[in-house]
Design an enzyme around this catalytic site. Structure first.
Site, mmCIF file in Angstrom:
data_model
loop_
_atom_site.group_PDB
_atom_site.id
_atom_site.type_symbol
_atom_site.label_atom_id
_atom_site.label_comp_id
_atom_site.label_asym_id
_atom_site.label_seq_id
_atom_site.Cartn_x
_atom_site.Cartn_y
_atom_site.Cartn_z
ATOM 1 N N HIS A 137 0.850 -1.194 0.000
ATOM 2 C CA HIS A 137 0.000 0.000 0.000
ATOM 3 C C HIS A 137 0.890 1.250 0.000
ATOM 4 O O HIS A 137 1.727 1.409 0.897
ATOM 5 C CB HIS A 137 -0.921 0.001 1.223
ATOM 6 C CG HIS A 137 -1.923 -1.116 1.204
ATOM 7 N ND1 HIS A 137 -3.211 -0.965 0.774
ATOM 8 C CD2 HIS A 137 -1.800 -2.417 1.558
ATOM 9 C CE1 HIS A 137 -3.851 -2.119 0.862
ATOM 10 N NE2 HIS A 137 -3.014 -3.019 1.334
ATOM 11 N N HIS A 247 3.529 -16.802 2.299
ATOM 12 C CA HIS A 247 3.158 -15.785 3.285
ATOM 13 C C HIS A 247 3.281 -16.320 4.706
ATOM 14 O O HIS A 247 3.617 -15.563 5.625
ATOM 15 C CB HIS A 247 1.722 -15.310 3.049
ATOM 16 C CG HIS A 247 1.566 -14.367 1.904
ATOM 17 N ND1 HIS A 247 1.560 -14.781 0.593
ATOM 18 C CD2 HIS A 247 1.398 -13.017 1.877
ATOM 19 C CE1 HIS A 247 1.408 -13.729 -0.192
ATOM 20 N NE2 HIS A 247 1.306 -12.652 0.550
ATOM 21 N N ASP A 269 -6.281 -13.617 -1.086
ATOM 22 C CA ASP A 269 -5.575 -12.344 -1.261
ATOM 23 C C ASP A 269 -4.954 -12.279 -2.659
ATOM 24 O O ASP A 269 -3.942 -11.615 -2.875
ATOM 25 C CB ASP A 269 -4.498 -12.152 -0.178
ATOM 26 C CG ASP A 269 -4.032 -10.704 -0.065
ATOM 27 O OD1 ASP A 269 -4.833 -9.795 -0.357
ATOM 28 O OD2 ASP A 269 -2.862 -10.481 0.309
ATOM 29 N N ALA A 303 3.433 -9.024 -2.273
ATOM 30 C CA ALA A 303 2.403 -8.111 -2.792
ATOM 31 C C ALA A 303 1.200 -8.915 -3.248
ATOM 32 O O ALA A 303 1.037 -9.190 -4.435
ATOM 33 C CB ALA A 303 2.973 -7.280 -3.940
#
Length: 387
Positions: A137, A247, A269, A303
């Site tokens: 972000h 992740h 995600d 990402a």
């Protein structure tokens, strides 16, 4: 009245496996009967409740932030291929104008309908985060949540904005959380540097849970339990997890499962590189790069993902050493319950919507049904006798 009947070797119902099961669906797409068939099953297929992806940004080169019906429709068709029957279209941090365009398009596509997985509404991820754990972000676009801006966005979405993620350490976050809960908006905590007590206070104020646990937050330390410790010690904390092996390590997935039980929610995600080849892509305004199905920013940070929920189910089953069907619940009924739609979706029961997946014994997806209608057929679909 017209009925659709599906006869398979097994059906996973709310009370367990039904062998040689016969499922009857009415023309409105509602399950009206689940019974044991009198004749042998014509195939060796299994019927499961369709999965629900409550946190997905994109797939097949498309992104929610493209703010087009084509993008949302493409994502919905991709999801159906992977056994997903419903999803929340998830935004990222961009300019106010681009976020508003995405919210308006989600509302319009929600009303119009999509061809694959059912669009349930919007999940606002950003811009109400802090810099320390910002992930992909952009820092220059992060800001504190304000009631004025949220009122505007809720009005634009007209009832289709279902979930808002924010960092609880902003001074006004707790009052915003309380106010959002009064609007019946689910609040998730993420991309935050909040400590254990701040997360606990936010959960007490009405926040539902944490965004992609372990990622974008303070980790668990024996003298500072952090956001992860708060999630694991709060009985009703909905805990998203990206079970892709990148992740989150499989051992950490196991720990999360042991602590969170039915509050552990599998999410993808996924972003626009999902289902695509290695190469360069965009996540919001950021350039990202996919190599071997792992997506990273220029500085090497993760990402989003290219994960699909059917794969996540297998990762959870292996990591936690639990049965496949038990892992499946973490992406179906447990997610439906978290979203407040467990009375309609997430499991196979008389009176519920017929969002279903047909699997071979090798767990290959043969078909996905949404509201009783087939929205995906696998390559071998026609080789099976389906009534």
């Amino acid at each position: 009245m017209e009925y659709k009947k599906i006869h398979t070797q097994r059906i996973l119902t709310e009370i367990g496996w039904l062998e040689n099961g016969l499922l009857t669906i009415d023309k409105q797409g509602i399950i009206i009967a689940i019974e044991q068939a009198k004749s042998p099953s014509p195939n060796n297929l299994t019927i499961m409740p369709a999965l629900i992806d409550s946190h997905i940004h994109g797939a097949k080169g498309m992104d929610v932030m493209d703010a087009s019906h084509q993008a949302l429709n493409t994502i919905s068709l991709y999801l159906a291929e992977h056994g997903v029957g419903a999803f929340l279209a998830t935004t990222v941090t961009e300019s106010t104008e681009k976020i508003e365009a995405a919210l308006v398009q989600i509302k319009q596509s929600y009303q119009q309908g999509v061809d694959g997985a059912q669009l349930l509404g919007a999940y606002l991820e950003g811009p109400f985060f802090t810099a320390k754990h910002k992930g992909a972000h952009p820092q220059n676009l992060l800001q504190a949540p304000t009631r004025m801006l949220l009122k505007r966005w809720l009005k634009l979405a007209d009832g289709t904005l279902k979930c808002i993620a924010l960092a609880p350490e902003y001074l006004n976050s707790l009052s915003i959380i309380r106010w959002l809960r009064l609007q019946n908006i689910r609040v998730m905590l993420g991309h935050t540097n909040a400590n254990y007590q701040t997360i606990k206070s936010a959960l007490t104020a009405g926040a539902s849970g944490v965004v992609h646990c372990y990622n974008g937050m303070q980790g668990l330390h024996h003298r500072e339990p952090g956001a992860v410790g708060a999630a694991f010690t709060s009985p009703n904390c909905q805990t998203e997890i990206i079970a892709d092996g990148y992740h989150v390590h499989h051992a950490a997935i196991n720990i999360a499962h042991r602590c969170c039980n039915d509050q552990l929610l599998l999410i993808s995600d996924a972003m626009r590189a999902a289902g695509m080849q290695n190469g360069d892509y965009k996540l919001g305004e950021m350039n990202v790069h996919m190599q071997n199905n792992v997506v990273r920013t220029d500085d090497g940070g993760l990402a989003g993902s290219t994960l699909s929920l059917d794969v996540a189910v297998n990762h959870l089953a292996n990591a936690a050493n639990i049965a496949f069907e038990q892992a499946w619940l973490h992406a179906s009924i447990y997610v439906a319950n978290a979203l407040g739609i467990g009375n309609v979706l997430g499991s196979i029961r008389v009176g519920k919507q017929a969002n279903l997946v047909l699997l071979t014994p090798q767990k290959q997806i043969i078909a996905t049904l949404v509201n009783g209608n087939t929205v995906y057929k696998g390559q071998d679909h026609d080789n099976y006798q389906l009534r």
